[in-house]
Enzyme design. Structure first.
Site, PDB file in Angstrom:
ATOM      1  N   ALA A  63      -3.375   3.573  -2.562  1.00 49.60           N
ATOM      2  CA  ALA A  63      -3.363   2.493  -3.457  1.00 49.60           C
ATOM      3  C   ALA A  63      -3.035   1.353  -2.754  1.00 49.60           C
ATOM      4  O   ALA A  63      -2.201   1.329  -1.702  1.00 49.60           O
ATOM      5  CB  ALA A  63      -2.605   2.504  -4.840  1.00 49.60           C
ATOM      6  N   ALA A  87       1.047  -1.139   0.083  1.00 47.70           N
ATOM      7  CA  ALA A  87       0.018  -0.005   0.028  1.00 47.70           C
ATOM      8  C   ALA A  87       0.842   1.223  -0.118  1.00 47.70           C
ATOM      9  O   ALA A  87       1.872   1.119   0.626  1.00 47.70           O
ATOM     10  CB  ALA A  87      -0.904  -0.107   1.075  1.00 47.70           C
ATOM     11  N   ASP A  88       0.228   2.244  -0.605  1.00 48.66           N
ATOM     12  CA  ASP A  88       1.013   3.418  -0.435  1.00 48.66           C
ATOM     13  C   ASP A  88      -0.059   4.881  -0.682  1.00 48.66           C
ATOM     14  O   ASP A  88      -1.273   4.467  -0.846  1.00 48.66           O
ATOM     15  CB  ASP A  88       2.090   3.894  -1.574  1.00 48.66           C
ATOM     16  CG  ASP A  88       3.130   4.740  -1.137  1.00 48.66           C
ATOM     17  OD1 ASP A  88       3.118   5.468  -0.437  1.00 48.66           O
ATOM     18  OD2 ASP A  88       4.344   4.313  -1.507  1.00 48.66           O
ATOM     19  N   GLN A  89       0.556   5.880  -0.223  1.00 53.32           N
ATOM     20  CA  GLN A  89      -0.339   7.236  -0.236  1.00 53.32           C
ATOM     21  C   GLN A  89       0.479   8.137  -0.895  1.00 53.32           C
ATOM     22  O   GLN A  89       1.651   8.274  -0.404  1.00 53.32           O
ATOM     23  CB  GLN A  89      -1.009   7.325   1.166  1.00 53.32           C
ATOM     24  CG  GLN A  89      -1.897   8.593   1.016  1.00 53.32           C
ATOM     25  CD  GLN A  89      -2.368   8.769   2.605  1.00 53.32           C
ATOM     26  OE1 GLN A  89      -1.609   8.895   3.445  1.00 53.32           O
ATOM     27  NE2 GLN A  89      -3.825   8.588   2.673  1.00 53.32           N
TER      28      GLN A  89
END
Length: 180
Positions: free
Chosen positions: A95, A58-60
């Site tokens: 995401a 995940a990342d932001q």
């Protein structure tokens, strides 16, 4: 994920986020695509080390006026970043990707738009005093689950997206994979 009753092991992916970002930004300004590439890279890297595991990456990212912001390095940088966000609307993109055997098998991105009040320096510094260095761990320099909520005038988007992990779509994907 823990609050959803999932058992998991956390492992940090060893990727160069700035290199991935630079390649994507050379192509175009596409925040969802960039965020997805970062989540994919994390999931793939860990999945290659644990091929039989179902790996969540995940990342932001945060954008404002077609520019990306990163986590502030120190409290002075945090003040500067918050001053640049006050009175304006910015976009968070989160995401999440699932990988197995080094391949992405599912991916999702979601956006949230957040508008801040035109807060005073005194209000800013009071929230920083209440929150402390935890704010340095957030790309926006704030935490909705803490006193930083005071900064906001309007929020349009999913709470979990703002926290950095679109949890409901992830749980649906895990159900499809028979992982929960």
């Amino acid at each position: 994920m823990q609050n959803a009753g999932l058992q998991f092991t956390a492992e940090t992916a060893r990727i160069d986020e700035r290199e991935i970002e630079a390649k994507q930004l050379d192509a175009s300004f596409d925040q969802p695509n960039l965020t997805a590439k970062l989540a994919d890279a994390k999931a793939i890297e860990v999945s290659q080390c644990h091929p039989q595991a179902l790996v969540v990456g995940a990342d932001q990212t945060l954008s404002i006026n077609n520019s990306y912001l990163h986590k502030p390095i120190d409290i002075e940088g945090l003040r500067h970043q918050l001053d640049g966000l006050k009175g304006k609307t910015h976009t968070l993109c989160a995401a999440v990707s699932l990988a197995k055997n080094g391949n992405i098998i599912w991916q999702h991105q979601s956006l949230a738009h957040l508008t801040m009040h035109d807060f005073s320096n005194q209000e800013r510094d009071h929230v920083i005093e209440l929150e402390g260095e935890r704010l340095l761990q957030s790309v926006g320099g704030y935490r909705l689950e803490g006193p930083s909520i005071r900064f906001f005038k309007e929020i349009d988007g999913d709470y979990f997206t703002i926290l950095g992990l679109p949890l409901l779509p992830l749980l649906s994907a895990l159900r499809e994979q028979k992982a929960i």
